[in-house]
Design an enzyme around this catalytic site. Structure first.
Site, PDB file in Angstrom:
ATOM      1  N   SER A 158     -12.097  73.611  15.654  1.00 57.77           N
ATOM      2  CA  SER A 158     -12.702  73.544  16.995  1.00 57.77           C
ATOM      3  C   SER A 158     -11.739  73.964  18.092  1.00 57.77           C
ATOM      4  CB  SER A 158     -13.144  72.100  17.239  1.00 57.77           C
ATOM      5  OG  SER A 158     -13.430  71.908  18.597  1.00 57.77           O
ATOM      6  N   GLU A 160     -11.577  72.490  20.716  1.00 56.78           N
ATOM      7  CA  GLU A 160     -11.053  71.230  21.266  1.00 56.78           C
ATOM      8  C   GLU A 160      -9.590  71.017  20.863  1.00 56.78           C
ATOM      9  OE1 GLU A 160     -12.458  68.443  23.255  1.00 56.78           O
ATOM     10  OE2 GLU A 160     -13.471  70.283  23.840  1.00 56.78           O
ATOM     11  N   TYR A 181     -11.179  62.890  18.349  1.00 50.57           N
ATOM     12  CA  TYR A 181     -11.884  63.952  17.616  1.00 50.57           C
ATOM     13  C   TYR A 181     -10.989  65.176  17.479  1.00 50.57           C
ATOM     14  CZ  TYR A 181     -14.958  68.030  17.032  1.00 50.57           C
ATOM     15  OH  TYR A 181     -15.510  69.207  16.605  1.00 50.57           O
TER      16      TYR A 181
HETATM   17  P1  NDP Z   1     -23.624  68.183  14.347  1.00 50.25           P
HETATM   18  O1  NDP Z   1     -23.133  66.929  14.993  1.00 50.25           O
HETATM   19  O2  NDP Z   1     -24.916  68.777  14.771  1.00 50.25           O
HETATM   20  O3  NDP Z   1     -23.726  67.928  12.759  1.00 50.25           O
HETATM   21  C1  NDP Z   1     -22.780  67.167  12.079  1.00 50.25           C
HETATM   22  C2  NDP Z   1     -23.200  67.036  10.625  1.00 50.25           C
HETATM   23  O4  NDP Z   1     -22.243  66.204   9.923  1.00 50.25           O
HETATM   24  C3  NDP Z   1     -24.565  66.354  10.430  1.00 50.25           C
HETATM   25  O5  NDP Z   1     -25.201  66.957   9.336  1.00 50.25           O
HETATM   26  C4  NDP Z   1     -24.178  64.925  10.089  1.00 50.25           C
HETATM   27  O6  NDP Z   1     -25.152  64.222   9.367  1.00 50.25           O
HETATM   28  C5  NDP Z   1     -22.947  65.198   9.220  1.00 50.25           C
HETATM   29  N1  NDP Z   1     -22.090  64.032   9.036  1.00 50.25           N
HETATM   30  C6  NDP Z   1     -21.585  63.218   9.991  1.00 50.25           C
HETATM   31  N2  NDP Z   1     -20.822  62.271   9.438  1.00 50.25           N
HETATM   32  C7  NDP Z   1     -20.846  62.481   8.095  1.00 50.25           C
HETATM   33  C8  NDP Z   1     -20.261  61.838   6.979  1.00 50.25           C
HETATM   34  N3  NDP Z   1     -19.521  60.739   7.111  1.00 50.25           N
HETATM   35  N4  NDP Z   1     -20.475  62.353   5.749  1.00 50.25           N
HETATM   36  C9  NDP Z   1     -21.268  63.435   5.587  1.00 50.25           C
HETATM   37  N5  NDP Z   1     -21.871  64.073   6.596  1.00 50.25           N
HETATM   38  C10 NDP Z   1     -21.650  63.603   7.831  1.00 50.25           C
HETATM   39  O7  NDP Z   1     -22.449  69.249  14.465  1.00 50.25           O
HETATM   40  P2  NDP Z   1     -22.532  70.853  14.617  1.00 50.25           P
HETATM   41  O8  NDP Z   1     -23.503  71.378  13.643  1.00 50.25           O
HETATM   42  O9  NDP Z   1     -22.651  71.190  16.047  1.00 50.25           O
HETATM   43  O10 NDP Z   1     -21.055  71.271  14.193  1.00 50.25           O
HETATM   44  C11 NDP Z   1     -20.725  71.539  12.826  1.00 50.25           C
HETATM   45  C12 NDP Z   1     -19.226  71.382  12.630  1.00 50.25           C
HETATM   46  O11 NDP Z   1     -18.536  72.295  13.480  1.00 50.25           O
HETATM   47  C13 NDP Z   1     -18.662  70.009  12.973  1.00 50.25           C
HETATM   48  O12 NDP Z   1     -17.592  69.754  12.099  1.00 50.25           O
HETATM   49  C14 NDP Z   1     -18.158  70.165  14.395  1.00 50.25           C
HETATM   50  O13 NDP Z   1     -17.133  69.222  14.646  1.00 50.25           O
HETATM   51  C15 NDP Z   1     -17.642  71.587  14.342  1.00 50.25           C
HETATM   52  N6  NDP Z   1     -17.644  72.322  15.586  1.00 50.25           N
HETATM   53  C16 NDP Z   1     -18.803  72.419  16.322  1.00 50.25           C
HETATM   54  C17 NDP Z   1     -18.828  73.198  17.460  1.00 50.25           C
HETATM   55  C18 NDP Z   1     -20.060  73.332  18.285  1.00 50.25           C
HETATM   56  O14 NDP Z   1     -19.950  73.800  19.430  1.00 50.25           O
HETATM   57  N7  NDP Z   1     -21.245  72.984  17.769  1.00 50.25           N
HETATM   58  C19 NDP Z   1     -17.620  73.930  17.904  1.00 50.25           C
HETATM   59  C20 NDP Z   1     -16.471  73.776  17.039  1.00 50.25           C
HETATM   60  C21 NDP Z   1     -16.503  72.998  15.923  1.00 50.25           C
HETATM   61  P3  NDP Z   1     -26.385  63.471  10.113  1.00 50.25           P
HETATM   62  O15 NDP Z   1     -27.392  64.542  10.415  1.00 50.25           O
HETATM   63  O16 NDP Z   1     -26.826  62.493   9.103  1.00 50.25           O
HETATM   64  O17 NDP Z   1     -25.831  62.851  11.366  1.00 50.25           O
HETATM   65  P1  GDR Z   2     -17.579  69.287  23.994  1.00 48.47           P
HETATM   66  O1  GDR Z   2     -19.149  69.313  24.284  1.00 48.47           O
HETATM   67  O2  GDR Z   2     -16.956  68.006  24.384  1.00 48.47           O
HETATM   68  O3  GDR Z   2     -17.016  70.546  24.577  1.00 48.47           O
HETATM   69  O4  GDR Z   2     -17.560  69.329  22.387  1.00 48.47           O
HETATM   70  P2  GDR Z   2     -20.059  68.459  25.283  1.00 48.47           P
HETATM   71  O5  GDR Z   2     -21.299  69.241  25.447  1.00 48.47           O
HETATM   72  O6  GDR Z   2     -20.174  67.042  24.838  1.00 48.47           O
HETATM   73  O7  GDR Z   2     -19.203  68.464  26.650  1.00 48.47           O
HETATM   74  C1  GDR Z   2     -18.902  69.671  27.336  1.00 48.47           C
HETATM   75  C2  GDR Z   2     -18.336  69.342  28.707  1.00 48.47           C
HETATM   76  O8  GDR Z   2     -19.374  68.805  29.517  1.00 48.47           O
HETATM   77  C3  GDR Z   2     -18.874  67.656  30.202  1.00 48.47           C
HETATM   78  N1  GDR Z   2     -19.983  66.766  30.565  1.00 48.47           N
HETATM   79  C4  GDR Z   2     -20.765  66.089  29.717  1.00 48.47           C
HETATM   80  N2  GDR Z   2     -20.799  66.067  28.356  1.00 48.47           N
HETATM   81  C5  GDR Z   2     -21.743  65.285  27.781  1.00 48.47           C
HETATM   82  N3  GDR Z   2     -21.811  65.274  26.424  1.00 48.47           N
HETATM   83  N4  GDR Z   2     -22.628  64.531  28.496  1.00 48.47           N
HETATM   84  C6  GDR Z   2     -22.616  64.522  29.867  1.00 48.47           C
HETATM   85  O9  GDR Z   2     -23.408  63.833  30.486  1.00 48.47           O
HETATM   86  C7  GDR Z   2     -21.649  65.348  30.504  1.00 48.47           C
HETATM   87  N5  GDR Z   2     -21.370  65.608  31.805  1.00 48.47           N
HETATM   88  C8  GDR Z   2     -20.358  66.470  31.833  1.00 48.47           C
HETATM   89  C9  GDR Z   2     -17.895  67.050  29.217  1.00 48.47           C
HETATM   90  O10 GDR Z   2     -17.017  66.132  29.891  1.00 48.47           O
HETATM   91  C10 GDR Z   2     -17.224  68.285  28.681  1.00 48.47           C
HETATM   92  O11 GDR Z   2     -16.185  68.678  29.518  1.00 48.47           O
HETATM   93  C11 GDR Z   2     -18.420  70.209  21.666  1.00 48.47           C
HETATM   94  C12 GDR Z   2     -18.730  69.530  20.326  1.00 48.47           C
HETATM   95  O12 GDR Z   2     -19.709  70.286  19.662  1.00 48.47           O
HETATM   96  C13 GDR Z   2     -17.502  69.461  19.457  1.00 48.47           C
HETATM   97  O13 GDR Z   2     -17.850  68.994  18.153  1.00 48.47           O
HETATM   98  C14 GDR Z   2     -16.898  70.864  19.355  1.00 48.47           C
HETATM   99  O14 GDR Z   2     -15.732  70.818  18.570  1.00 48.47           O
HETATM  100  C15 GDR Z   2     -16.596  71.405  20.739  1.00 48.47           C
HETATM  101  O15 GDR Z   2     -17.796  71.454  21.472  1.00 48.47           O
HETATM  102  C16 GDR Z   2     -16.017  72.809  20.683  1.00 48.47           C
END
Ligand code: NDP
Ligand code: GDR
Length: 369
Positions: A158, A160, A181
């Site tokens: 990520s 992050e 995280y």
């Molecule tokens: P989601 O939160 O949508 O999905 C997370 C998945 O992980 C779900 O299927 C969830 O299951 C599963 N999960 C959570 N805990 C466990 C566990 N203990 N054992 C097995 N499965 C588990 O995430 P995204 O699809 O958005 O992201 C996919 C991956 O990419 C993650 O690792 C995230 O951290 C990473 N990532 C995401 C980014 C983004 O912008 N979306 C950017 C960079 C990295 P359940 O449905 O049951 O909750």
């Molecule tokens: P992020 O995504 O933390 O970048 O992680 P999120 O959408 O939660 O936050 C983005 C930015 O928006 C600000 N923010 C808020 N965020 C949330 N969730 N709710 C609010 O009400 C709100 N108001 C402002 C946050 O402070 C932040 O700066 C996502 C996840 O998908 C991670 O798993 C992944 O690794 C990173 O993107 C890349």
């Protein structure tokens, strides 16, 4: 519906399934029920893969994002996506399913992926995100050592991890994580590098910047905005409470990013890649574009609530994806404005359906179906 009754551990999904052509590639996806898992599975099925996803037990069905591609496993000739109970906190389940499924590629997408929530449950987050990745890497390593098979491994890294290091961020930018995280993702990143170097494992870190879609979890900021916006437009709510709207993110479309994951595992050598649009926008800009698209002014509806501020914030992320563009021949197809409109359009439709149920007295306006 992908009934959990049909997720059976007693079935041997690979070896015993005579319908799988010997040349069919088999993928093993953790986090298949998440946003990325659903897009990746669609992508791999289109490429002809058989996809095995690990799902965790929950008291409600958690397969909403993959129900549309689910085929009952009793229909063995058509079911190319199969689901199995496991958990990243349970090492034995990971190794057992690797032995049964015998995948060619493993995509580790599972995570407690909410940054703000990781401050509330840091221990659990580290267990799943960091140690969970280590458990899976070790399961892959030991499975390969015991069977002589080869597996390619993808780790969902990520942006992050860059945290407070200023943009543009590339593969050589130092990490400075700002949450439990992000620190856990750094550990998973280095475990993956170490397994590559120590055991010659084909293992890649995809360092993906934020990617969104209509399937994004509803408590991430983009979807929280578009979901509320749809409801505001049809008159189901008036206010939206947000935290720091000055934070800037490099937002792409999840459907584009899963292709990059796959491409990383198709190269001659394993490596780490940044995947990003190379454009950054503030949350405020997201509000401007989304509310403006429906002819509304976000300032009439948004209130800032300190509850949504984080103990440490990541202010500005903007990726440099040159390596992925050159090495993987990858580039994003969906731009910022198109992404916002796609999400708004879907959530407006969802809100209209809700409105019908509210007007008919089946649900109240507070309740979301
Ligand atoms: P989601 O939160 O949508 O999905 C997370 C998945 O992980 C779900 O299927 C969830 O299951 C599963 N999960 C959570 N805990 C466990 C566990 N203990 N054992 C097995 N499965 C588990 O995430 P995204 O699809 O958005 O992201 C996919 C991956 O990419 C993650 O690792 C995230 O951290 C990473 N990532 C995401 C980014 C983004 O912008 N979306 C950017 C960079 C990295 P359940 O449905 O049951 O909750
Ligand atoms: P992020 O995504 O933390 O970048 O992680 P999120 O959408 O939660 O936050 C983005 C930015 O928006 C600000 N923010 C808020 N965020 C949330 N969730 N709710 C609010 O009400 C709100 N108001 C402002 C946050 O402070 C932040 O700066 C996502 C996840 O998908 C991670 O798993 C992944 O690794 C990173 O993107 C890349």
């Amino acid at each position: 519906m992908a009934s959990q009754d049909n997720v059976s551990r007693s079935e041997a999904p690979n070896g015993s399934d005579s319908h799988i052509a010997p040349t069919t590639k088999v993928a093993f996806v953790t986090g298949i029920t998440g946003q990325d898992g659903s897009y990746l599975t669609e992508f791999l099925l289109q490429k002809g893969y058989e996809v095995h996803g690990l799902i965790r037990r929950s008291s409600n069905y958690n397969t909403q994002r993959i129900n549309h591609i689910y085929v009952d496993p009793h229909n063995a000739n058509k079911a190319r996506m199969k689901l199995h109970y496991a958990d990243l906190s349970d090492a034995s389940s990971l190794r057992r399913w690797l032995d049964v499924i015998k995948p060619h590629e493993v995509y580790n997408l599972a995570a407690q992926s909410h940054v703000a929530v990781s401050f509330e449950i840091p221990d659990y987050t580290a267990d799943v995100v960091a140690t969970g990745a280590l458990r899976l890497l070790e399961a892959v390593r030991s499975h390969m050592a015991d069977t002589g098979r080869t597996i390619k491994y993808y780790q969902a890294g990520s942006s992050e991890m860059f945290g407070s290091t200023p943009p543009p961020q590339s593969e050589t930018t130092p990490f400075h994580p700002r949450s439990p995280y992000a620190a856990s993702k750094c550990a998973a990143h280095w475990y993956t590098v170490n397994y590559r170097e120590a055991y010659n494992l084909y293992a890649c870190n995809g360092i993906l910047f934020n990617h969104e879609s209509p399937r994004r979890g509803e408590n991430f900021v983009t979807r929280k905005i578009t979901r509320a916006l749809g409801r505001i437009k049809v008159g189901l709510q008036t206010k939206l409470f947000l935290g720091n709207i000055q934070a800037s993110r490099d937002w792409g479309f999840a459907g584009d990013y899963v292709e990059a994951m796959w491409l990383m595992l198709q190269q001659e050598k394993p490596d780490d890649y940044v995947v990003a649009t190379e454009e950054s926008h503030t949350v405020e800009e997201f509000l401007e574009v989304s509310f403006g698209y429906l002819g509304l002014n976000w300032k009439d509806h948004v209130e800032i609530d300190k509850r949504y501020f984080r103990p440490t914030e990541v202010d500005n992320l903007k990726g440099d994806a040159s390596k992925a563009k050159e090495g993987l021949k990858w580039k994003p197809k969906v731009g910022f404005v198109q992404l916002v409109k796609m999400m708004v359009d879907e959530d407006l439709e969802t809100a209209k359906r809700e409105k019908v149920l509210v007007d008919a007295g089946y649900i109240d306006a507070q309740q979301q179906p």
